[in-house]
Design an enzyme around this catalytic site. Structure first.
Site, PDB file in Angstrom:
ATOM      1  N   THR A   1       1.963   1.879  -1.366  1.00 32.63           N
ATOM      2  CA  THR A   1       2.386   0.490  -1.292  1.00 32.63           C
ATOM      3  C   THR A   1       3.898   0.397  -1.415  1.00 32.63           C
ATOM      4  O   THR A   1       4.550   1.298  -1.945  1.00 32.63           O
ATOM      5  CB  THR A   1       1.775  -0.364  -2.419  1.00 32.63           C
ATOM      6  OG1 THR A   1       2.429  -0.053  -3.662  1.00 32.63           O
ATOM      7  CG2 THR A   1       0.285  -0.126  -2.557  1.00 32.63           C
ATOM      8  N   ASP A   2       4.459  -0.689  -0.953  1.00 34.81           N
ATOM      9  CA  ASP A   2       5.818  -1.045  -1.340  1.00 34.81           C
ATOM     10  C   ASP A   2       5.758  -1.533  -2.789  1.00 34.81           C
ATOM     11  O   ASP A   2       4.676  -1.620  -3.400  1.00 34.81           O
ATOM     12  CB  ASP A   2       6.359  -2.114  -0.389  1.00 34.81           C
ATOM     13  CG  ASP A   2       7.883  -2.141  -0.332  1.00 34.81           C
ATOM     14  OD1 ASP A   2       8.535  -1.610  -1.256  1.00 34.81           O
ATOM     15  OD2 ASP A   2       8.432  -2.699   0.628  1.00 34.81           O
ATOM     16  N   ALA A   3       6.907  -1.859  -3.358  1.00 32.11           N
ATOM     17  CA  ALA A   3       6.979  -2.225  -4.775  1.00 32.11           C
ATOM     18  C   ALA A   3       5.995  -3.356  -5.088  1.00 32.11           C
ATOM     19  O   ALA A   3       5.987  -4.395  -4.430  1.00 32.11           O
ATOM     20  CB  ALA A   3       8.397  -2.637  -5.129  1.00 32.11           C
TER      21      ALA A   3
END
Length: 578
Positions: free
Chosen positions: A282-284
């Site tokens: 995932t991104d942040a």
């Protein structure tokens, strides 16, 4: 299910055996911990002890600091971890951004703004070499978004360009340069940023292309980079209604999730049609593009259940770890999905040799840090800057300027707010002054009302500054005006534009009718929307000394402009080409 003997892992029997043996040795809590990538917010050993002993994380990224501090931190972390750690960095611009003393080569946009694709290769190589010296082994790059919408500023400088062709060519070159340093790559941000004008740091954004249009653009990019060997993909908090509807006919608008939570995008499209066998992260996870979708206790396990293999950053470590564990125990994350994710995590580690390198050699010695900011890397940055600096327009034929003809320069510096790295965005002004003076100019730096008040002046307001600046003596005091703009921030607001110090500020180019005026962007490519009146515009792509020195050389005619630009610079607005 993952095939560890196939692309991009390509493990031999010994590598597969290590993955299976390590997997079998992990407790349930250790398995859950491997799913997480921690953002290290402290360099204290006791902090790392807590993260490793209680959360058993599979990867880490650190906050910025000097290279010695970061290397020691990584060395300690690797020595304490049961499973070798993936240590991530963000070498989007070279070593800069990953460490305070790293080399700023150029941006992705800079690496896409000259016919020479080797610039992107050098960008990946320098970034990979400097971060590998720290002990990093995983780069959150290249960025393979396509900058279709000029209003999109989160990737305004972070995309190689506005066509799939340039993105594919430069992303491959970047990957090749990075790979020479032994680091794995995580290209981002699937299913692709650059259509929406907003920023998923603050809102869920959408790639609104239909299935066929997406396949011929973003899909083409991902297929080619997957075939080229990229080992992992970072998924953005970006919804794709046309793609979700293709795989889930009849899906309600309210059911369209950001890709990090959308199994039809991760499993049917990315794993299925695109055939990606590598690791998905995932991104942040604190970005509002994700958190607005569902409750935290639900979204943490939902991301893994949807098809992500690793979860980027805790928001609250105790809570998120428990949410993931509860998601497994309740069946949201099946045993099969958990073990598939773990095999991909361990497989990525084995694919870059972490299973065979002695633990005390996972991080190089202090002598490795000599490459960071080295003369060799600075020379690469200077050569890149010389190629990149681009003349967008000079419709008034103001160039070249020389000290013989335009001795006295009024210098303006336009800054944005600092981004989340906390980097001071205003240090470029003094560099610009120094480089102009070295070229023989007499430089007079403008100070706005805020700066003058900060220095203790009383009775200073924007209209008194304007009265001081804008009068008929202006053209008698100066021979030309040069504006350097370093508006770099993202993740603070949905758009990034020039914010003048005050209404009717004296630095706004009212003076274009009085003197030859040159506007230099050191970052964003879309400033003509705010300064269409300026007749001479230059893009330099980086606020580094090398880029500014190259710019001054080209302003004076000592060096030719060879950089290129795409039509995003005109901001689809009347008057910007004049």
């Amino acid at each position: 299910m993952v095939d560890l003997t196939s692309h991009p892992f390509n493990l031999d029997d010994a590598g597969v055996e290590w993955v299976e043996t390590m997997l079998a040795s992990l407790s349930l809590e250790e398995k859950i911990g491997q799913l997480f990538i921690n953002l290290n917010t402290s360099f204290e050993p006791s902090y790392l002890d807590n993260v490793l002993d209680n959360y058993h994380v599979g990867g880490m990224r650190y906050m910025g600091a000097d290279s010695i501090t970061v290397q020691n931190h990584i060395r300690y972390a690797q020595s304490k971890s049961k499973v070798p750690l993936l240590i991530a960095s963000n070498p989007e611009m070279g070593g800069a951004g990953s460490i305070n003393d790293g080399t700023l080569v150029t941006t992705h946009l800079g690496a896409g703004s000259h016919p020479d694709a080797s610039i992107a290769h050098d960008l990946g190589y320098v970034g990979g070499r400097e971060t590998a010296a720290l002990g990093c082994n995983w780069a959150f790059a290249p960025i393979v978004d396509i900058h279709y919408n000029w209003r999109n500023t989160v990737i305004g400088t972070r995309s190689f360009g506005n066509t799939p062709e340039v993105v594919i060519e430069r992303a491959k070159a970047y990957f090749d340069g990075l790979s020479k340093t032994g680091s794995a790559a995580a290209m981002k941000h699937f299913p692709g940023d650059g259509v929406d004008e907003r920023d998923q740091h603050v809102v869920t954004t959408y790639n609104t292309l239909d299935y066929d249009a997406w396949n011929s653009t973003y899909g083409r990019v991902y297929r080619e980079l997957i075939d080229h060997g990229v080992q992992s993909i970072m998924v953005g908090h970006i919804g794709a209604p046309g793609l979700s509807r293709h795989f889930r006919p009849g899906i309600a608008d309210s059911e369209i999730m950001p890709a990090t939570l959308a199994p039809e995008l991760l499993q049917d499209l990315l794993r299925g049609e695109l055939g990606f066998n590598g690791l998905i992260l995932t991104d942040a996870s604190a970005m509002i593009g994700m958190t607005q979708a569902m409750k935290r206790k639900d979204l943490v396990p939902a991301a893994i259940a949807a098809g992500c293999d690793m979860f980027l950053f805790f928001r609250n470590a105790d809570e998120d770890f428990q949410y993931m564990l509860d998601g497994y125990r309740s069946g949201v994350i099946t045993e099969q999905r958990l073990h598939d994710a773990l095999r991909r995590i361990l497989g990525l580690k084995a694919s870059i040799g972490l299973h065979t390198i002695p633990r005390d050699q996972l991080v190089p010695g202090p002598e490795a840090l000599e490459v960071i900011g080295s003369d060799e890397h600075i020379a690469i940055a200077a050569a890149v800057a010389d190629k990149n600096v681009t003349l967008v327009k000079d419709t008034q034929n103001n160039l070249p300027l020389s000290p013989e003809t335009h001795k006295r320069i009024r210098l303006y510096g336009i800054s944005g707010q600092a981004d989340f790295t906390g980097t001071d965005p205003s240090g470029f002004v003094d560099i610009a002054r120094q480089e102009l003076e070295s070229a023989g100019f007499e430089v007079h730096v403008f100070r706005d009302a805020v700066q003058r008040k900060a220095d203790g002046e009383e009775g200073v307001y924007f209209h008194t500054v304007m009265a001081d600046e804008a009068n008929e003596q202006y053209a008698e005091k100066y021979d030309a005006a040069i504006i350097f703009a370093n508006v770099t921030g993202f993740a603070q607001e949905a758009t990034v534009r020039i914010h003048w110090s005050t209404p009717m500020a004296a630095e706004i180019p009212w003076y274009v009718t009085e003197l030859p005026t040159i506007f230099v962007s050191l970052a964003q490519p879309n400033h003509l929307i705010d300064v269409p009146m300026v007749k001479t515009v230059i893009h330099s792509y980086a606020p580094s000394r090398e880029a500014i020195a190259a710019t001054v050389a080209k302003i004076t005619g000592a060096s030719e402009f060879t950089g290129t630009f795409n039509d995003n610079v005109w901001c689809d607005t009347f008057g910007t080409r004049l």
